[in-house]
Design a protein around this motif. Structure first.
Motif, PDB file in Angstrom:
ATOM      1  N   PHE A  10       0.825  -1.206   0.000  1.00 12.54           N
ATOM      2  CA  PHE A  10       0.000   0.000   0.000  1.00 12.54           C
ATOM      3  C   PHE A  10       0.859   1.256   0.000  1.00 12.54           C
ATOM      4  O   PHE A  10       0.566   2.222  -0.711  1.00 12.54           O
ATOM      5  CB  PHE A  10      -0.966   0.015   1.187  1.00 12.54           C
ATOM      6  N   LEU A  11       1.927   1.280   0.789  1.00 10.20           N
ATOM      7  CA  LEU A  11       2.799   2.447   0.823  1.00 10.20           C
ATOM      8  C   LEU A  11       3.507   2.640  -0.520  1.00 10.20           C
ATOM      9  O   LEU A  11       3.698   3.776  -0.970  1.00 10.20           O
ATOM     10  CB  LEU A  11       3.809   2.338   1.967  1.00 10.20           C
ATOM     11  N   LEU A  12       3.869   1.549  -1.179  1.00  7.47           N
ATOM     12  CA  LEU A  12       4.478   1.636  -2.507  1.00  7.47           C
ATOM     13  C   LEU A  12       3.489   2.236  -3.506  1.00  7.47           C
ATOM     14  O   LEU A  12       3.842   3.128  -4.286  1.00  7.47           O
ATOM     15  CB  LEU A  12       4.940   0.260  -2.978  1.00  7.47           C
ATOM     16  N   LEU A  13       2.245   1.768  -3.482  1.00  2.00           N
ATOM     17  CA  LEU A  13       1.232   2.290  -4.408  1.00  2.00           C
ATOM     18  C   LEU A  13       0.964   3.770  -4.162  1.00  2.00           C
ATOM     19  O   LEU A  13       0.843   4.551  -5.118  1.00  2.00           O
ATOM     20  CB  LEU A  13      -0.061   1.482  -4.280  1.00  2.00           C
ATOM     21  N   ILE A  14       0.893   4.167  -2.903  1.00  2.00           N
ATOM     22  CA  ILE A  14       0.686   5.578  -2.587  1.00  2.00           C
ATOM     23  C   ILE A  14       1.886   6.393  -3.055  1.00  2.00           C
ATOM     24  O   ILE A  14       1.726   7.487  -3.614  1.00  2.00           O
ATOM     25  CB  ILE A  14       0.436   5.769  -1.078  1.00  2.00           C
ATOM     26  N   GLY A  15       3.092   5.881  -2.849  1.00  2.00           N
ATOM     27  CA  GLY A  15       4.297   6.569  -3.308  1.00  2.00           C
ATOM     28  C   GLY A  15       4.317   6.762  -4.816  1.00  2.00           C
ATOM     29  O   GLY A  15       4.681   7.835  -5.319  1.00  2.00           O
ATOM     30  N   ILE A  16       3.906   5.738  -5.556  1.00  2.00           N
ATOM     31  CA  ILE A  16       3.834   5.835  -7.019  1.00  2.00           C
ATOM     32  C   ILE A  16       2.815   6.901  -7.412  1.00  2.00           C
ATOM     33  O   ILE A  16       3.079   7.737  -8.282  1.00  2.00           O
ATOM     34  CB  ILE A  16       3.489   4.471  -7.640  1.00  2.00           C
ATOM     35  N   TYR A  17       1.659   6.890  -6.760  1.00  2.00           N
ATOM     36  CA  TYR A  17       0.637   7.895  -7.038  1.00  2.00           C
ATOM     37  C   TYR A  17       1.175   9.300  -6.756  1.00  2.00           C
ATOM     38  O   TYR A  17       1.037  10.204  -7.584  1.00  2.00           O
ATOM     39  CB  TYR A  17      -0.619   7.634  -6.204  1.00  2.00           C
ATOM     40  N   GLN A  18       1.798   9.484  -5.590  1.00  2.00           N
ATOM     41  CA  GLN A  18       2.287  10.811  -5.212  1.00  2.00           C
ATOM     42  C   GLN A  18       3.397  11.306  -6.142  1.00  2.00           C
ATOM     43  O   GLN A  18       3.475  12.495  -6.430  1.00  2.00           O
ATOM     44  CB  GLN A  18       2.792  10.801  -3.767  1.00  2.00           C
ATOM     45  N   ARG A  19       4.222  10.416  -6.593  1.00  2.00           N
ATOM     46  CA  ARG A  19       5.372  10.836  -7.404  1.00  2.00           C
ATOM     47  C   ARG A  19       5.044  11.020  -8.883  1.00  2.00           C
ATOM     48  O   ARG A  19       5.552  11.949  -9.523  1.00  2.00           O
ATOM     49  CB  ARG A  19       6.490   9.815  -7.260  1.00  2.00           C
ATOM     50  N   PHE A  20       4.197  10.153  -9.449  1.00  2.00           N
ATOM     51  CA  PHE A  20       3.998  10.167 -10.895  1.00  2.00           C
ATOM     52  C   PHE A  20       2.615  10.641 -11.340  1.00  2.00           C
ATOM     53  O   PHE A  20       2.500  11.255 -12.396  1.00  2.00           O
ATOM     54  CB  PHE A  20       4.264   8.766 -11.477  1.00  2.00           C
ATOM     55  N   ILE A  21       1.579  10.336 -10.597  1.00  2.00           N
ATOM     56  CA  ILE A  21       0.222  10.655 -11.039  1.00  2.00           C
ATOM     57  C   ILE A  21      -0.243  12.003 -10.499  1.00  2.00           C
ATOM     58  O   ILE A  21      -0.736  12.851 -11.252  1.00  2.00           O
ATOM     59  CB  ILE A  21      -0.758   9.533 -10.645  1.00  2.00           C
ATOM     60  N   SER A  22      -0.084  12.223  -9.214  1.00  2.00           N
ATOM     61  CA  SER A  22      -0.561  13.449  -8.579  1.00  2.00           C
ATOM     62  C   SER A  22      -0.004  14.729  -9.210  1.00  2.00           C
ATOM     63  O   SER A  22      -0.750  15.690  -9.383  1.00  2.00           O
ATOM     64  CB  SER A  22      -0.253  13.412  -7.087  1.00  2.00           C
ATOM     65  N   PRO A  23       1.283  14.778  -9.580  1.00  2.00           N
ATOM     66  CA  PRO A  23       1.792  16.020 -10.184  1.00  2.00           C
ATOM     67  C   PRO A  23       1.122  16.389 -11.512  1.00  2.00           C
ATOM     68  O   PRO A  23       1.123  17.545 -11.909  1.00  2.00           O
ATOM     69  CB  PRO A  23       3.279  15.743 -10.403  1.00  2.00           C
ATOM     70  N   MET A  24       0.533  15.411 -12.182  1.00  2.00           N
ATOM     71  CA  MET A  24      -0.133  15.682 -13.460  1.00  2.00           C
ATOM     72  C   MET A  24      -1.577  16.156 -13.280  1.00  2.00           C
ATOM     73  O   MET A  24      -2.192  16.603 -14.237  1.00  2.00           O
ATOM     74  CB  MET A  24      -0.114  14.421 -14.337  1.00  2.00           C
ATOM     75  N   LEU A  25      -2.097  16.051 -12.076  1.00  2.00           N
ATOM     76  CA  LEU A  25      -3.478  16.440 -11.808  1.00  2.00           C
ATOM     77  C   LEU A  25      -3.521  17.819 -11.146  1.00  2.00           C
ATOM     78  O   LEU A  25      -2.595  18.200 -10.447  1.00  2.00           O
ATOM     79  CB  LEU A  25      -4.134  15.406 -10.874  1.00  2.00           C
ATOM     80  N   PRO A  26      -4.622  18.539 -11.352  1.00  2.00           N
ATOM     81  CA  PRO A  26      -4.730  19.823 -10.652  1.00  2.00           C
ATOM     82  C   PRO A  26      -4.913  19.587  -9.154  1.00  2.00           C
ATOM     83  O   PRO A  26      -5.516  18.602  -8.733  1.00  2.00           O
ATOM     84  CB  PRO A  26      -5.986  20.459 -11.268  1.00  2.00           C
ATOM     85  N   GLY A  27      -4.374  20.482  -8.336  1.00  2.00           N
ATOM     86  CA  GLY A  27      -4.517  20.353  -6.889  1.00  2.00           C
ATOM     87  C   GLY A  27      -5.973  20.537  -6.494  1.00  2.00           C
ATOM     88  O   GLY A  27      -6.532  21.618  -6.668  1.00  2.00           O
ATOM     89  N   SER A  28      -6.587  19.489  -5.997  1.00  2.00           N
ATOM     90  CA  SER A  28      -8.016  19.587  -5.700  1.00  2.00           C
ATOM     91  C   SER A  28      -8.380  19.067  -4.308  1.00  2.00           C
ATOM     92  O   SER A  28      -9.559  19.072  -3.962  1.00  2.00           O
ATOM     93  CB  SER A  28      -8.822  18.823  -6.753  1.00  2.00           C
ATOM     94  N   CYS A  29      -7.410  18.618  -3.539  1.00  2.00           N
ATOM     95  CA  CYS A  29      -7.735  18.097  -2.212  1.00  2.00           C
ATOM     96  C   CYS A  29      -8.149  19.251  -1.301  1.00  2.00           C
ATOM     97  O   CYS A  29      -7.507  20.298  -1.269  1.00  2.00           O
ATOM     98  CB  CYS A  29      -6.551  17.344  -1.599  1.00  2.00           C
TER      99      CYS A  29
END
Length: 74
Positions: A10-29
């Motif tokens: 789970f921590l690996l998947l979250i890390g992948i999301y934070q590093r590669f996917i999240s930067p491509m999305l607009p900040g919406s949290c």
């Protein structure tokens, strides 16, 4: 041993999301810390199963009709 494996996955998947996917999305949290950081902290504090459940509940509250705000892992 199973908990440790799930925790790492789970921590690996979250890390992948934070590093590669999240930067491509607009900040919406709407919360601080972000939902992915919150889930990471919850997994580290409470283990993989309760931590992921807490993250799912948090993500379900992250929508335009919720004002958001500071919501630390407790």
């Amino acid at each position: 041993m199973i908990k440790r494996l799930f925790r790492r996955i789970f921590l690996l998947l979250i890390g992948i999301y934070q590093r590669f996917i999240s930067p491509m999305l607009p900040g919406s949290c709407r919360f601080y810390p972000t939902c992915s950081s919150y889930t990471r902290q919850a997994i580290e504090k409470y283990g993989p199963f309760k931590g992921v459940w807490m993250g799912i509940k948090r993500i379900s509250r992250c929508h335009p009709f919720n004002p958001g705000g500071i919501d630390p892992v407790e």
